[in-house]
Design an enzyme around this catalytic site. Structure first.
Site, short mmCIF file in Angstrom:
data_model
loop_
_atom_site.label_atom_id
_atom_site.label_comp_id
_atom_site.label_asym_id
_atom_site.label_seq_id
_atom_site.Cartn_x
_atom_site.Cartn_y
_atom_site.Cartn_z
N ARG A 1 -7.00 -8.17 -9.07
CA ARG A 1 -7.71 -9.44 -9.27
C ARG A 1 -9.19 -9.14 -9.46
O ARG A 1 -9.61 -7.98 -9.41
CB ARG A 1 -7.53 -10.34 -8.04
CG ARG A 1 -7.96 -9.64 -6.74
CD ARG A 1 -7.98 -10.56 -5.56
NE ARG A 1 -8.10 -9.87 -4.29
CZ ARG A 1 -9.23 -9.38 -3.79
NH1 ARG A 1 -10.36 -9.49 -4.48
NH2 ARG A 1 -9.26 -8.77 -2.62
N HIS B 1 -14.11 -3.34 8.80
CA HIS B 1 -13.43 -3.05 7.54
C HIS B 1 -13.65 -4.13 6.48
O HIS B 1 -12.90 -4.20 5.51
CB HIS B 1 -11.93 -2.84 7.77
CG HIS B 1 -11.61 -1.82 8.82
ND1 HIS B 1 -11.91 -0.49 8.66
CD2 HIS B 1 -11.07 -1.93 10.05
CE1 HIS B 1 -11.55 0.17 9.74
NE2 HIS B 1 -11.04 -0.68 10.60
N LYS C 1 0.81 -1.22 0.00
CA LYS C 1 0.00 0.00 0.00
C LYS C 1 0.85 1.27 0.00
O LYS C 1 0.49 2.26 -0.63
CB LYS C 1 -0.95 0.00 1.20
CG LYS C 1 -2.02 -1.09 1.17
CD LYS C 1 -2.95 -0.96 2.37
CE LYS C 1 -4.08 -1.97 2.32
NZ LYS C 1 -3.62 -3.35 2.50
N GLU D 1 -2.72 6.35 8.33
CA GLU D 1 -3.46 7.31 7.53
C GLU D 1 -4.47 8.07 8.38
O GLU D 1 -4.93 7.57 9.42
CB GLU D 1 -4.22 6.61 6.40
CG GLU D 1 -3.32 6.05 5.32
CD GLU D 1 -4.12 5.40 4.19
OE1 GLU D 1 -3.52 5.15 3.15
OE2 GLU D 1 -5.33 5.16 4.37
#
Length: 667
Positions: A297, A235, A116, A200
């Protein structure tokens, strides 16, 4: 086009790929572990190859075993499905080195987006907006805590590898940071083999909107519009829809352009998803969305895109991998109607969404309903094991408007009848009826805000217990009649008494409450059902298969009754109630200390034990961390007290209800 492909996955997605391959005349090879010997994807494929023991690390994640299975069967290409090796660049290289085709992107594209932090740096360079945060290599806990303070709480700690909500923690204050960081690192290591994280800014009113992209080897890249995946818990996505509610033309164009730019930046081919987070504190705006990550994907939620575009994305994958150009250009793609997908899991929503196991005794879906599609990888009689994701099915609907599609979703969920394991179907039904969701007023915090209401068990339907007792009585009579000789009149009489009303006795249990029923047959199909509390007159009762009908106090009730040797489940409309059938010969288990015992709430692996015998603990204190289905679950102290004994250690694989530790009796 390929003549034979191997599917390096299992369950629902393997079955999904097989359906398209069969339609295109392509032979399929399934792979399976010990736990999947009799799985649906194995039965549906043209061939199947055994690849190892039940744990994924010894079967579905062993690259050499997959390549050897291709060699043995003559498969020309490998479809990775999702999960397992689907985003593993080393696997792609092994496939291509073996002279095979990988049905997906290149290894370099996967590596570019696999971490990420690196992906965000790449996107920022390409001009794609990213969420403010720290994406560097420094992983010292003190340093990261300082970074979080600079960003400003709340922050989100995210494992830099992988996805699916694993290795992700929301942190509200500095006091919570160290424990959340350690948990995210453990989960990242367990799920992806990488404990490193990034930090973040957590947007207080975010929406999760993603864009489906597709590229080919001829330089073409298109997007197939957006999906809204804001309905999440821990999440992980719960209900997805396409298109996104409230989406404006300007924002759709901006997000689509950003997604195509992201795909072009890494020379992407195949199916991919660019995930964005949008700040909707003041509505949707083209300048307030940020790149989160790319999934290199096919996504679990790809069917909603298929429904609104009338395209088969698996077919697109196969054609692109075979060297063909994209089937359609951007100008030829259009949105038609609305679609929802609900993920039906074996899990206990009321107990923190703990994954559940069990054998699916009943599995009935509304498969013939208009506008309804069911994608599943299991059948009645299959077992949900602790080794893999506990998904049972995806309930997908389509309608010409959002309102009609949502009504179809509600009706489809209400028609699902599943026994043998706990499921989240009632939770999904309550969510589909949520007023804010119905308005399209969604964000990623909706489920958390409404969680208590959404997971609170509903009242048992009126007369459900009476119907359950009558169903058990009828089932027992049918069983007796089948066992009886047709020439033995005594065995065929059932509940018969000389000069008196025929009686039947049924014993059930609702939770911990025992229920005893005395059922008197008055005449024909008329009954009196007596309990300790009341007597109910049943003017008519009939049972055909699992369908029952009873008239009680002038009210005719129609239901489904699923009767097994250990339980009976009554489905009345969209409500259900399950009663256990106690074994009269079984000794009642002594629950002993009750609140003084910490037991495993599900089968799983003990990851961390943070206390020892003699330690003093307070109510709510974290004691043990378990892992099941690659997700961590923290077990806490039920009261203040002292640890008497710890019977588990890190690394132990335990069964459900296994005692892990005990508290000393209170003074």
């Amino acid at each position: 086009m390929f003549k034979k492909i191997l599917i390096a996955s299992r369950g629902e997605i393997a079955c999904r790929v097989i359906r398209t391959a069969r339609r295109l005349g392509i032979a399929t090879v399934a792979v399976y572990s010990d736990a999947d010997r009799h799985a649906l994807h194995v039965a549906e494929a043209d061939e199947a190859i055994y690849i190892g023991p039940a744990p994924a690390a010894q079967s579905y994640l062993v690259i050499d075993n997959i390549i050897e299975a291709c060699r043995r069967t003559g498969a020309e290409a490998v479809h990775p499905g999702y999960g397992f090796l689907s985003e593993n660049a080393d696997f792609v290289e092994a496939v291509t080195a073996g002279g095979l085709t990988f049905i997906g992107p290149s290894a370099s594209s996967i590596r570019a987006m696999g971490l990420k932090d690196a992906a965000k740096a790449l996107m920022e360079k390409a001009g794609v907006p990213v969420v403010p945060g720290y994406h560097g290599d420094e992983q010292d806990a003190g340093f990261l805590k300082g970074v979080a303070a600079q960003i400003g709480y709340p922050v989100l700690i995210k494992a830099r590898a992988g996805g699916g909500g694993k290795g992700m923690r929301r942190v509200e204050s500095p006091d919570e940071f160290e424990a959340a960081l350690a948990g995210a690192q453990r989960e990242g290591e367990a799920s992806f083999g990488d404990p490193r994280v990034l930090i973040e800014k957590y947007l207080t009113r975010p929406r999760h909107i993603e864009v489906q992209v597709f590229g080919d080897t001829h330089g073409n890249v298109v997007h197939l519009f957006e999906r809204d995946c804001s309905l999440q818990r821990r999440h992980q996505k719960v209900i997805e829809e396409a298109p996104a509610p409230g989406m404006t033309t300007a924002m759709r164009e901006a997000m689509g352009e950003a997604a195509v730019t992201a795909a072009r930046a890494i020379d992407y081919h195949g199916a991919g998803t660019i995930e964005f987070i949008a700040d909707v504190s003041n509505g949707l705006h083209p300048d307030r969305f940020y790149f989160m990550e790319m999934n290199t994907r096919l996504q679990v939620e790809h069917p909603v895109t298929e429904m609104i575009t009338d395209q088969d994305l698996v077919e697109w994958q196969l054609r692109v991998a075979a060297g063909e150009p994209l089937p359609l250009s951007q100008d030829e793609l259009a949105i038609d109607g609305w679609s929802f997908e609900a993920r039906l899991y074996a899990e206990n929503a009321a107990r923190g969404f703990l994954p559940a196991t069990g054998t699916l005794e009943t599995l009935d879906f509304p498969e013939d309903a208009a506008g309804v599609r069911i994608d599943t990888g299991v059948r009645a009689g299959d077992a949900i094991t602790p080794f893999y994701d506990p998904m049972i099915a995806k309930i997908i609907v389509h309608g010409d408007t959002r309102e009609r599609a949502l009504a179809r979703l509600e009706a489809a969920l209400a028609a699902c009848r599943i026994t043998g394991t706990i499921t989240n179907v009632r939770f999904l039904l309550e969510l589909a009826r949520d007023k804010a969701f119905a308005r399209g007023d969604v964000d990623t915090g909706l489920i958390e805000r409404e969680l208590t209401r959404l997971v609170t068990p509903k009242d048992v339907p009126p007369h459900a217990a009476t119907l359950a007792a009558l169903a058990v009585m009828a089932e027992e009579r049918d069983r007796t009649a089948k066992r009886s000789s047709p020439r033995d009149p005594w065995q065929s009489l059932g509940a018969w008494r000389l000069w008196d009303t025929p009686l039947a006795f049924v014993h059930l249990q609702a939770g911990d409450t025992p229920l005893a029923f005395r059922i008197a047959q008055l005449s024909g199909n008329r009954y009196e059902v007596q309990t300790d509390e009341a007597m109910v007159s049943v003017d008519a009762f009939s049972k055909r298969g699992d369908r029952i009908e009873a008239t009680i106090d002038g009210h005719t009730l129609r239901a489904h009754a699923i009767v097994t040797s250990s339980s009976v489940t009554i489905f009345i409309g969209d409500a259900e109630a399950t009663f256990t059938r106690p074994d009269p010969l079984a000794a009642r288990r002594d629950d002993g200390a009750g609140g003084d015992t910490i037991a495993a709430p599900m089968p799983g692996l003990v990851k961390l034990v943070s206390v020892a015998a003699g330690d003093t603990v307070s109510r709510g204190q974290a004691l043990i961390v378990m892992e099941a289905m690659k997700m961590e679950h923290t077990l806490t102290a039920p009261r203040d007290g002292t640890i008497a004994e710890v019977t588990a250690k890190a690394g132990d694989q335990v069964e459900e209800a296994a005692v892990l530790l005990e508290l000393s009796p209170p003074e």
